[in-house]
Design an enzyme around this catalytic site. Structure first.
Site, PDB file in Angstrom:
ATOM      1  N   HIS A  36       0.868  -1.189   0.000  1.00  0.00           N
ATOM      2  CA  HIS A  36       0.000   0.000   0.000  1.00  0.00           C
ATOM      3  C   HIS A  36       0.902   1.235   0.000  1.00  0.00           C
ATOM      4  O   HIS A  36       2.139   1.107  -0.060  1.00  0.00           O
ATOM      5  CB  HIS A  36      -0.941  -0.020   1.208  1.00  0.00           C
ATOM      6  CG  HIS A  36      -0.247  -0.280   2.505  1.00  0.00           C
ATOM      7  ND1 HIS A  36       0.609   0.613   3.089  1.00  0.00           N
ATOM      8  CD2 HIS A  36      -0.251  -1.369   3.331  1.00  0.00           C
ATOM      9  CE1 HIS A  36       1.085   0.121   4.207  1.00  0.00           C
ATOM     10  NE2 HIS A  36       0.587  -1.093   4.379  1.00  0.00           N
ATOM     11  N   HIS A  39       4.060   1.300   2.151  1.00  0.00           N
ATOM     12  CA  HIS A  39       5.232   0.626   1.579  1.00  0.00           C
ATOM     13  C   HIS A  39       5.853   1.470   0.466  1.00  0.00           C
ATOM     14  O   HIS A  39       7.076   1.564   0.363  1.00  0.00           O
ATOM     15  CB  HIS A  39       4.832  -0.729   0.981  1.00  0.00           C
ATOM     16  CG  HIS A  39       4.310  -1.719   1.971  1.00  0.00           C
ATOM     17  ND1 HIS A  39       2.993  -2.106   2.024  1.00  0.00           N
ATOM     18  CD2 HIS A  39       4.934  -2.416   2.950  1.00  0.00           C
ATOM     19  CE1 HIS A  39       2.826  -3.004   2.971  1.00  0.00           C
ATOM     20  NE2 HIS A  39       3.979  -3.210   3.562  1.00  0.00           N
ATOM     21  N   ASP A 153       6.015   0.778  12.492  1.00  0.00           N
ATOM     22  CA  ASP A 153       6.389  -0.298  13.416  1.00  0.00           C
ATOM     23  C   ASP A 153       7.551   0.217  14.263  1.00  0.00           C
ATOM     24  O   ASP A 153       8.707  -0.149  14.052  1.00  0.00           O
ATOM     25  CB  ASP A 153       6.769  -1.549  12.626  1.00  0.00           C
ATOM     26  CG  ASP A 153       5.589  -2.077  11.840  1.00  0.00           C
ATOM     27  OD1 ASP A 153       4.764  -2.780  12.426  1.00  0.00           O
ATOM     28  OD2 ASP A 153       5.465  -1.738  10.645  1.00  0.00           O
ATOM     29  N   GLN A 156       9.970  -2.042  16.055  1.00  0.00           N
ATOM     30  CA  GLN A 156      10.801  -2.759  15.074  1.00  0.00           C
ATOM     31  C   GLN A 156      12.022  -1.922  14.671  1.00  0.00           C
ATOM     32  O   GLN A 156      13.124  -2.442  14.524  1.00  0.00           O
ATOM     33  CB  GLN A 156       9.948  -3.089  13.849  1.00  0.00           C
ATOM     34  CG  GLN A 156      10.691  -3.760  12.728  1.00  0.00           C
ATOM     35  CD  GLN A 156       9.737  -4.334  11.692  1.00  0.00           C
ATOM     36  OE1 GLN A 156       9.284  -5.466  11.825  1.00  0.00           O
ATOM     37  NE2 GLN A 156       9.430  -3.577  10.667  1.00  0.00           N
ATOM     38  N   SER A 189      -1.473  -3.324   5.972  1.00  0.00           N
ATOM     39  CA  SER A 189      -2.024  -4.426   5.165  1.00  0.00           C
ATOM     40  C   SER A 189      -3.227  -5.037   5.870  1.00  0.00           C
ATOM     41  O   SER A 189      -4.074  -5.659   5.246  1.00  0.00           O
ATOM     42  CB  SER A 189      -0.962  -5.509   4.962  1.00  0.00           C
ATOM     43  OG  SER A 189       0.224  -4.930   4.514  1.00  0.00           O
ATOM     44  N   ARG A 190      -3.271  -4.882   7.197  1.00  0.00           N
ATOM     45  CA  ARG A 190      -4.379  -5.472   7.963  1.00  0.00           C
ATOM     46  C   ARG A 190      -5.668  -4.655   7.860  1.00  0.00           C
ATOM     47  O   ARG A 190      -6.733  -5.148   8.220  1.00  0.00           O
ATOM     48  CB  ARG A 190      -3.989  -5.596   9.440  1.00  0.00           C
ATOM     49  CG  ARG A 190      -2.911  -6.625   9.678  1.00  0.00           C
ATOM     50  CD  ARG A 190      -2.797  -6.966  11.156  1.00  0.00           C
ATOM     51  NE  ARG A 190      -2.075  -8.199  11.358  1.00  0.00           N
ATOM     52  CZ  ARG A 190      -0.783  -8.276  11.609  1.00  0.00           C
ATOM     53  NH1 ARG A 190      -0.070  -7.186  11.697  1.00  0.00           N
ATOM     54  NH2 ARG A 190      -0.201  -9.446  11.780  1.00  0.00           N
TER      55      ARG A 190
HETATM   56  P1  AMP Z   1       5.155  -5.111   6.448  1.00  0.00           P
HETATM   57  O1  AMP Z   1       4.882  -5.535   5.041  1.00  0.00           O
HETATM   58  O2  AMP Z   1       3.929  -4.878   7.255  1.00  0.00           O
HETATM   59  O3  AMP Z   1       6.163  -6.007   7.135  1.00  0.00           O
HETATM   60  O4  AMP Z   1       5.854  -3.694   6.340  1.00  0.00           O
HETATM   61  C1  AMP Z   1       7.029  -3.510   5.599  1.00  0.00           C
HETATM   62  C2  AMP Z   1       7.613  -2.171   5.946  1.00  0.00           C
HETATM   63  O5  AMP Z   1       6.684  -1.146   5.588  1.00  0.00           O
HETATM   64  C3  AMP Z   1       7.887  -2.008   7.465  1.00  0.00           C
HETATM   65  O6  AMP Z   1       9.126  -1.339   7.632  1.00  0.00           O
HETATM   66  C4  AMP Z   1       6.736  -1.166   7.920  1.00  0.00           C
HETATM   67  O7  AMP Z   1       7.025  -0.386   9.061  1.00  0.00           O
HETATM   68  C5  AMP Z   1       6.509  -0.282   6.695  1.00  0.00           C
HETATM   69  N1  AMP Z   1       5.160   0.278   6.724  1.00  0.00           N
HETATM   70  C6  AMP Z   1       3.997  -0.408   6.847  1.00  0.00           C
HETATM   71  N2  AMP Z   1       2.969   0.459   6.914  1.00  0.00           N
HETATM   72  C7  AMP Z   1       3.487   1.702   6.841  1.00  0.00           C
HETATM   73  C8  AMP Z   1       2.935   3.017   6.880  1.00  0.00           C
HETATM   74  N3  AMP Z   1       1.624   3.234   6.999  1.00  0.00           N
HETATM   75  N4  AMP Z   1       3.781   4.075   6.785  1.00  0.00           N
HETATM   76  C9  AMP Z   1       5.130   3.877   6.662  1.00  0.00           C
HETATM   77  N5  AMP Z   1       5.710   2.667   6.631  1.00  0.00           N
HETATM   78  C10 AMP Z   1       4.905   1.597   6.720  1.00  0.00           C
END
Ligand code: AMP
Length: 283
Positions: A36, A39, A153, A156, A189-190
């Protein structure tokens, strides 16, 4: 865009590029897919600042305590490829489980100074060790100059920072601000598991964090945090898993703005059966 599924092919591809241009910089964004705009803000930051951008899509089983959550994780790969093409990503690394964790791989236990046991880690035992194992493996395979992680996150980013320190890695961590929907809900994504109405309503989480920041000058930090927690808890169907002000390095709770050099408020709210993460940096 090259779609590469094995570490051998990826190594060969990146080594050839490095051999032809020793100054080439490689930016890396690890994701679990269902991409989204959150990302893509990471991808855009990498494309802007590096010669080559590598994005991985891998739903890492070792960071899911709950196998049902892992099963339910969305995997719209065709759509993800379109998103990556549109955002000028150079390489999609799409490894299998065996590529990331070959037979001779033993899961590592990193000394994270208890950062992995606090806040989100207390609700999800083993989660951050799983994150470090997969990030450590990807750093080994991709050998990026820059890695991009979202502030979304928050814990993280603190844990990965520690991983980089204790492994003496040369990777530079870049933290990209949270991308939000127009009404304020942090993109995730959720979110597709929320109803349309729930997705609109869930903006109360961010509103409460902004209000908290505004309240500090009158109420002080501790009372502002308490008020925000009560506000969210009062929303129909919402349950606050946690809402805490923490030190940005140790993740220990803080009560006063003077107590730490860096402070963030982190929260997880359960709403319509979905765990929604958000945070705001206070200083
Ligand atoms: P994920 O696919 O959920 O593991 O996320 C991959 C990366 O995208 C991680 O570093 C997340 O922190 C980042 N991310 C997910 N959602 C957002 C958001 N709304 N804004 C900025 N970074 C994001």
């Amino acid at each position: 865009m090259n779609i590469i599924k094995t570490s051998i092919v990826l190594n060969r591809y990146l080594n050839t590029i490095r051999e032809t241009n020793t100054k080439v910089t490689i930016g890396f964004i690890p994701t679990m897919g269902a991409l989204h705009s959150g990302h893509t803000s990471l991808i855009n930051a990498s494309v802007k600042n590096n010669d080559i951008t590598v994005c991985s899509i891998f739903v890492n089983p070792t960071q899911f305590g709950d196998s049902a959550d892992l099963e339910k994780y969305p995997k719209p790969i065709e759509k993800d490829i379109e998103v990556l093409l549109k955002n000028e990503c150079d390489v999609l690394f799409l490894p299998s489980n065996d590529t990331v964790y070959p037979n001779d791989y033993t899961q590592k236990s990193y000394d994270l100074n208890d950062l992995d046991l606090k806040i989100e880690g207390a609700s999800r035992p083993g989660h951050f060790q799983g994150v470090c194992n997969v990030v450590g493996r990807f750093f080994e395979i991709v050998k990026p100059d820059n890695a991009y992680f979202g502030q979304k996150d928050y814990q993280q980013t603190v844990v990965v920072n520690r991983l980089i320190q204790i492994t003496n890695s040369s990777v530079k961590l870049n933290v990209v601000p949270i991308k939000r929907e127009s009404h304020g809900l942090a993109m995730s994504s959720r979110n597709i598991r929320l109803s349309e109405k729930g997705r609109q309503n869930a903006a109360f989480i961010y509103r409460s964090l902004v209000q908290l920041k505004e309240d500090i000058s009158n109420l002080g930090l501790e009372q502002s945090v308490k008020k925000a927690r009560q506000f969210i808890q009062a929303q129909k169907g919402a349950h606050v898993d946690y809402l805490l002000a923490v030190d940005s390095i140790t993740l220990e709770p803080v009560k006063n703005m003077e107590d730490s050099k860096g402070i963030a408020v982190v929260t997880v709210v359960e709403y319509e059966g979905v765990r929604l993460l958000d945070n705001i940096i206070l200083k």
